[in-house]
Write an enzyme that holds these catalytic residues in place. Structure first.
Site, PDB file in Angstrom:
ATOM      1  CG  ASN A  11      -1.866   1.104   1.309  1.00 44.86           C
ATOM      2  OD1 ASN A  11      -1.803   2.029   0.499  1.00 44.86           O
ATOM      3  ND2 ASN A  11      -2.758   1.051   2.275  1.00 44.86           N
ATOM      4  NE  ARG A  93      -6.168   1.595  -0.338  1.00 50.85           N
ATOM      5  CZ  ARG A  93      -6.210   2.727   0.355  1.00 50.85           C
ATOM      6  NH1 ARG A  93      -5.137   3.131   1.017  1.00 50.85           N
ATOM      7  NH2 ARG A  93      -7.295   3.421   0.410  1.00 50.85           N
ATOM      8  CG  HIS A 182     -12.820   3.619   2.649  1.00 52.11           C
ATOM      9  ND1 HIS A 182     -13.545   4.615   3.249  1.00 52.11           N
ATOM     10  CD2 HIS A 182     -11.524   3.867   2.926  1.00 52.11           C
ATOM     11  CE1 HIS A 182     -12.730   5.465   3.865  1.00 52.11           C
ATOM     12  NE2 HIS A 182     -11.490   5.030   3.672  1.00 52.11           N
ATOM     13  NE  ARG A 243      -9.902  12.779   3.056  1.00 55.05           N
ATOM     14  CZ  ARG A 243      -9.834  11.458   2.970  1.00 55.05           C
ATOM     15  NH1 ARG A 243     -10.921  10.737   2.827  1.00 55.05           N
ATOM     16  NH2 ARG A 243      -8.672  10.851   3.011  1.00 55.05           N
ATOM     17  CD  GLU A 335     -12.131  -2.595  13.123  1.00 61.74           C
ATOM     18  OE1 GLU A 335     -11.154  -2.927  13.819  1.00 61.74           O
ATOM     19  OE2 GLU A 335     -12.081  -2.541  11.879  1.00 61.74           O
TER      20      GLU A 335
END
Ligand code: AMP
Length: 400
Positions: A11, A93, A182, A243, A335
């Site tokens: 990534n 990714r 995502h 953001r 989470e």
């Protein structure tokens, strides 16, 4: 000799590279690592082997090539060198795949050219991804390199949800539409939620709330994404760490005309200085909750704005789906923050949604239900694992 069974997941960001080496026989992690502040004097590499001590190295790492070589040295020191015949592929990714890439794709020169063509719609991300791919290709030219796109899962969104209501010719000329991001996380979490409910993916409608530093919601009907909150870029939708998410587009030209700000300054304002940071100075939800508990009014307002936006999306996506079987929370905040989950679901009893306080407070790294026994709609916490999803998609493509 056994078949090649390892996948390296890369990534690559503008100044960082995250890597994970996985054994796809049991989907276990052999090593993970991060190289950050590439190009600065204070570069840092942190390498975590599955067996053994975390190793940290500091000192300038000039560019992505040096970063990947440094990571390769650490892996080799663990007996996991990238020259190993056990390595099956490298999975990258890639943030923006436009409309062209709806599946993981083996990278050819032509594919790389197309990823380059998408730079104007992903100026921050695709160039770094391309650098990572080129560097990995130079290191192992013989190995399949696979691109797994953040946008791919969202290519099933119907035209009436993907198109903005602006002049069609202008939109088409500049490829302006909702792409969503995502995607690997939304794909993984929606599938894992169906597993948690012990029902086939095709029978389940899920609203996925990916709440990390970046945040997005998606509506997934029978395994297919039908709506998502991020748009042409990752700026649209939920309130995020830095953001703004949704905003009246007129704010941008108002700022230009009235405050004399340039397009670049507005870009920085909305992407880097807005969201939770802009509202209260902090983007870490732990810190915001601590301040709320101490009676800090700015933090309390930031939290309320964050939660209000979430509720709007849960309501909107309930209407889009018609029938909701589960709402799944994932990523750093989703989470870990019981207060965010509780507040986002509070008052939604009319939608069949409720959170059991004891279940919500319990901590676990496993997928779990937090709705009360016998609830009409499941509310779940489902930890995401984008690297495992990328590795799985990469391996499925090259292993036959
Ligand atoms: P991610 O982008 O998925 O890595 O999420 C990062 C964000 O998760 C951080 O900015 C924090 O706001 C949030 N986070 C991480 N751990 C916790 C925690 N224990 N409680 C609340 N928020 C957390």
């Amino acid at each position: 000799m056994t078949d090649p069974h390892r996948v390296l997941v890369l990534n690559s960001g503008s100044s960082s590279v995250k890597y994970q080496l996985l054994d796809m026989r049991d989907r276990s992690r052999l090593a993970t690592g991060l190289v950050e502040r590439i190009g600065e004097a204070t570069s840092r590499l942190v390498h975590t082997p599955a067996a053994g001590q975390v190793r940290e190295r500091t000192g300038r790492i000039a560019d992505h090539e040096q970063a990947l070589k440094a990571a390769a040295r650490e892996l080799a020191a663990d007996g996991l060198g990238l020259d190993s015949p056990e390595l099956a592929a490298i999975g990258h990714r890639v943030v923006h795949g436009g409309l062209r890439f709806s599946e993981p794709t083996v990278i050819t020169d032509e594919v790389l050219t197309e990823i380059e063509r998408l730079v104007p719609v992903a100026p921050l991300h695709n160039p770094a991804n391309i650098t990572g791919i080129r560097t990995a290709q130079a290191l192992r030219p013989d190995l399949p390199q696979v691109a797994v796109f953040d946008t791919a899962f969202h290519t099933t969104i119907p035209e009436h949800a993907a198109r903005y209501a602006i002049d069609v010719a202008t939109a088409d000329a500049h490829r302006i539409r909702r792409y969503g991001f995502h995607g690997t996380s939304h794909a993984y979490v929606s599938r894992r939620t169906a597993e948690l409910l012990d029902r086939p993916v095709a029978d389940v409608n899920v609203i996925v709330l990916h709440l990390g530093n970046g945040a997005s919601a998606s509506a997934v009907a029978a395994g297919r994404c039908v709506e998502t909150s991020m748009g042409l870029t990752p700026l649209e939708g939920l309130v995020m760490g830095t953001r703004s998410g949704d905003i009246d587009p007129a704010v941008t030209f108002h700022l230009k005309r009235v405050a004399g700000m340039s397009a670049d300054e507005i870009d920085v304002l909305l992407n880097k200085k807005s969201g939770l940071v802009g509202l209260c100075g902090d983007n870490d939800m732990r810190e915001i909750r601590r301040r709320v508990d101490e009676g800090d009014e700015r933090a309390a307002l930031a939290f309320a704005i964050y939660v209000h936006r979430l509720k709007k999306y849960i309501g909107a996506y309930s209407a889009v789906l018609g029938r909701v079987d589960a709402v799944a929370f994932t990523a750093g905040i989703g989470e870990n923050s019981a207060p965010v989950r509780e507040a986002a679901i509070a008052g939604l009893e009319g939608f069949g949604l409720a959170v059991d306080p004891v279940r919500n407070a319990a901590r676990s790294g496993e997928p779990r239900l937090i709705s009360p026994e016998g609830a009409g709609v499941a509310v779940a916490v489902v930890p995401t694992d984008e690297e495992l999803e990328i590795a799985g998609q990469t391996f499925a493509l090259v292993h036959n």
